[in-house]
Design a protein around this motif. Structure first.
Motif, short mmCIF file in Angstrom:
data_model
loop_
_atom_site.label_atom_id
_atom_site.label_comp_id
_atom_site.label_asym_id
_atom_site.label_seq_id
_atom_site.Cartn_x
_atom_site.Cartn_y
_atom_site.Cartn_z
N LEU A 76 45.54 59.24 23.52
CA LEU A 76 44.86 57.91 23.48
C LEU A 76 45.48 56.84 22.40
O LEU A 76 45.82 55.85 22.69
N ALA A 77 45.33 57.44 21.24
CA ALA A 77 46.03 56.68 20.20
C ALA A 77 47.51 56.09 20.49
O ALA A 77 48.05 55.05 20.06
N SER A 123 41.66 53.62 28.77
CA SER A 123 40.99 53.83 27.59
C SER A 123 42.09 53.53 26.51
O SER A 123 41.65 53.04 25.35
N GLY A 124 43.19 53.68 26.41
CA GLY A 124 44.25 53.37 25.52
C GLY A 124 44.25 51.78 25.56
O GLY A 124 44.20 51.40 24.36
N VAL A 162 49.03 55.93 23.34
CA VAL A 162 48.91 54.90 24.32
C VAL A 162 48.66 53.67 23.88
O VAL A 162 48.97 52.72 24.15
N ALA A 163 47.48 53.59 23.23
CA ALA A 163 47.09 52.26 22.47
C ALA A 163 48.00 51.50 21.85
O ALA A 163 48.03 50.25 21.90
N SER A 164 49.05 52.41 21.01
CA SER A 164 50.01 51.59 20.14
C SER A 164 50.95 51.19 21.20
O SER A 164 51.65 50.02 20.98
N ALA A 166 40.16 56.12 16.33
CA ALA A 166 40.39 57.56 17.04
C ALA A 166 39.71 58.58 16.22
O ALA A 166 39.19 59.54 16.75
N SER A 185 49.56 47.46 22.67
CA SER A 185 48.78 46.59 21.54
C SER A 185 49.55 45.17 21.44
O SER A 185 48.74 44.06 21.15
N ILE A 212 44.22 51.59 15.13
CA ILE A 212 44.05 52.47 16.09
C ILE A 212 43.86 53.89 15.66
O ILE A 212 42.88 54.57 16.20
N ILE A 235 43.59 57.75 30.88
CA ILE A 235 44.29 57.72 29.48
C ILE A 235 44.75 56.22 29.41
O ILE A 235 45.01 55.50 28.41
#
Length: 526
Positions: free
Chosen positions: A400-401, A134-135, A403-405, A161, A408, A157, A131
């Protein structure tokens, strides 16, 4: 909003439509979770080979490797030597064990060998690591899309996704493998086009590219000479570019990623037999060198271009330590319409090829290792199971979206992703090596203690003020210490170890502690 021409948008639209069509076509005959997660164990080895490599590249490679070459040199190529050695270990140790046990997820093997707590620990480490990893990958692509399209990183993001979940939700692992085929050739073509375009536009062509890049040390792979300070070069625990640090990190990373991470192992389990799986994996190790070299050359070429054709924004990115943004900026501001569309599609392909497989692997682990064991103990595997698995895909896309935030804003998306991997996967690698190499009787709870403690040990040994939060020293625990954490660390170490040592240290720590709780086969408890 962006300076993409109509032809660029048309290329992106065709690409997106093809992805969805492949997803829908792949998912028409999925009757159970073995079809959905393993493709009925009938995928051709050459497709698996391309899919493995496409997933391992990701957006981190597409923007991060050129960024690393732009701001540094070709040191990254050094990791490939260890990576190839790691793949040899996987082929002749781990893959044989996985095919012998006929597992759906590799963490089932831990349960068979050690017990439920070790299996749960392996599952948990994978879920957290994948997680986070990939994030970070998703964030890397979104940052590039933000530069090209002038949209916010968070909007990018969620858009990426949404597209990935659309075809992965429907087609499962078969959709992942076949779309990876398309995406691999697309982002390889994009990199080759970028390199060729830059060299063509330079006044003196290739010779100018070679001369300027050489003068600025861009082609340097091994740092320091083998004659001078050889001991310092080969084995310097504080120098992240020492040969042994790069070699061991590449080797251990290769084994951990392709041997213990369901995201990549799942692809190898779709082959008809272990020999085809081994063939697919070994060929990816050979492919790694020329492909990595291509992306490094792209970064060096972008550097040369901006030396010859000065630009205000590129040096600003470099001063801000945001070299990851320079290649996307080049795509946006320099390339002609049509070429720009292909490069942007290649960027999307790099993101999708890693995100789709992560979603499928996370869903398979959650379903097999958690849901089936604790919430649904019947062995019925039918279309209802597939529907539930698809729900897990959608849930993990949302996670995942999110976590990506959070990630960033990190400085170097490539090396940050490697740090996350190094902190968590040493424990996984250590416990899997014990599973296949040792015949001793291990304590299920002892294994759990070994794995958890390894994370704290490697963070402590490799942390410095440069480590991004939340992966630096555990500040939230410092109130309980009688003296500052940095003073404790400094008393035992002159300076923190290079972060490349995190994975080997975590591996050996896990093995050592687990062995302390073990007994010889047949030895009775006291």
């Amino acid at each position: 909003m962006s300076n993409l021409a109509y032809i660029d948008w048309a290329i992106l639209a065709v690409y997106a439509i093809i992805l969805v069509i492949i997803g829908v076509m792949s998912g028409r005959k999925e009757k159970n979770t073995e079809d959905y997660f393993l493709g009925g164990r009938s995928m051709p080895w050459w497709a698996v080979m391309v899919s493995i490599y496409a997933t391992s590249l990701s957006a981190l490679t597409f923007i991060g490797v050129p960024g690393a070459a732009y701001g540094g040199d070709f040191y990254y190529l050094q990791l490939g030597i260890g990576d190839l050695c790691g793949k040899l270990v996987i082929c002749f140790l781990l893959l044989t064990a996985y095919y012998r046990s006929q597992v759906t997820t590799v963490y089932e093997l831990l349960g068979e060998r050690f017990g439920p707590r070790t299996r749960d620990a392996g599952t948990g480490f994978f879920l957290v690591g994948r997680i986070l990893g990939s994030g970070v990958r998703l964030a890397g692509c979104a940052i590039a899309i933000h530069v090209v399209f002038d949209v916010s990183v968070h909007q990018a993001i969620w858009a990426i996704a949404a597209v990935a979940v659309l075809y992965t939700f429907t087609g499962g692992i078969k959709a992942v493998i076949w779309t990876d085929m398309l995406q691999f050739f697309l982002f390889m073509a994009a990199a080759a086009i970028a390199l060729g375009t830059i060299i063509y536009t330079l006044p003196d062509g290739f010779s100018q590219f070679w001369d300027i890049a050489s003068e600025n040390g861009k082609f340097t792979v091994f740092h320091d000479s083998f004659q001078q300070s050889s001991a310092n070069y080969w084995l310097n625990f504080n120098n992240p570019k020492a040969f042994m640090a790069g070699f061991l990190f590449g080797c251990f990373t290769g084994v951990a990623a392709l041997g213990t991470d369901q995201d990549l192992v799942q692809r190898m389990l779709t082959c008809k037999n272990v020999k085809e799986s081994q063939r697919a994996l070994l060929l990816t190790g050979i492919l790694n060198f020329p492909i990595t070299l291509l992306f490094l050359c792209v970064g060096a070429a972008v550097f040369v271009y901006y030396q010859v054709t000065p630009d205000m924004q590129a040096p600003l990115y470099s001063l801000q330590k945001r070299n990851d943004l320079i290649f996307p900026y080049f795509i946006k501001s320099v390339l002609a319409p049509g070429l720009r569309g292909i490069l942007v599609a290649g960027l999307f392909a790099a993101a999708m090829s890693s995100l789709d497989s992560a979603l499928n692997a996370l869903a398979s682990t959650a379903y097999v290792d958690i849901y089936k064991r604790y919430f649904n103990r019947n062995d019925k595997d039918d279309e209802n199971s597939v529907a539930l698995s698809r729900m897990f895909v959608a849930i993990f896309a949302f996670v995942l979206a999110g976590v990506a935030s959070l990630f960033s804003g990190v400085e170097s998306i490539l090396w940050f992703g490697f740090r996350i991997f190094g902190y968590l996967y040493g424990a996984l690698l250590g416990i899997f090596l014990l599973a296949v190499l040792s015949k001793r009787k291990f304590s299920d709870m002892g294994n759990l203690c070994a794995m958890v403690s390894s994370v704290f040990v490697v963070i402590w040994l490799t942390s410095s003020g440069a480590v991004p939060q939340p992966f630096g020293p555990p500040h939230s625990l410092q109130w309980a210490l009688p003296i500052p954490f940095s003073d404790i660390q400094g008393a035992l170490l002159n300076k923190p170890l290079a972060w490349q040592w995190a994975l080997p240290i975590g591996t050996f720590w896990t093995i050592g502690v687990a062995l302390l709780f073990s007994k010889k086969e047949g030895e009775k408890d006291e």
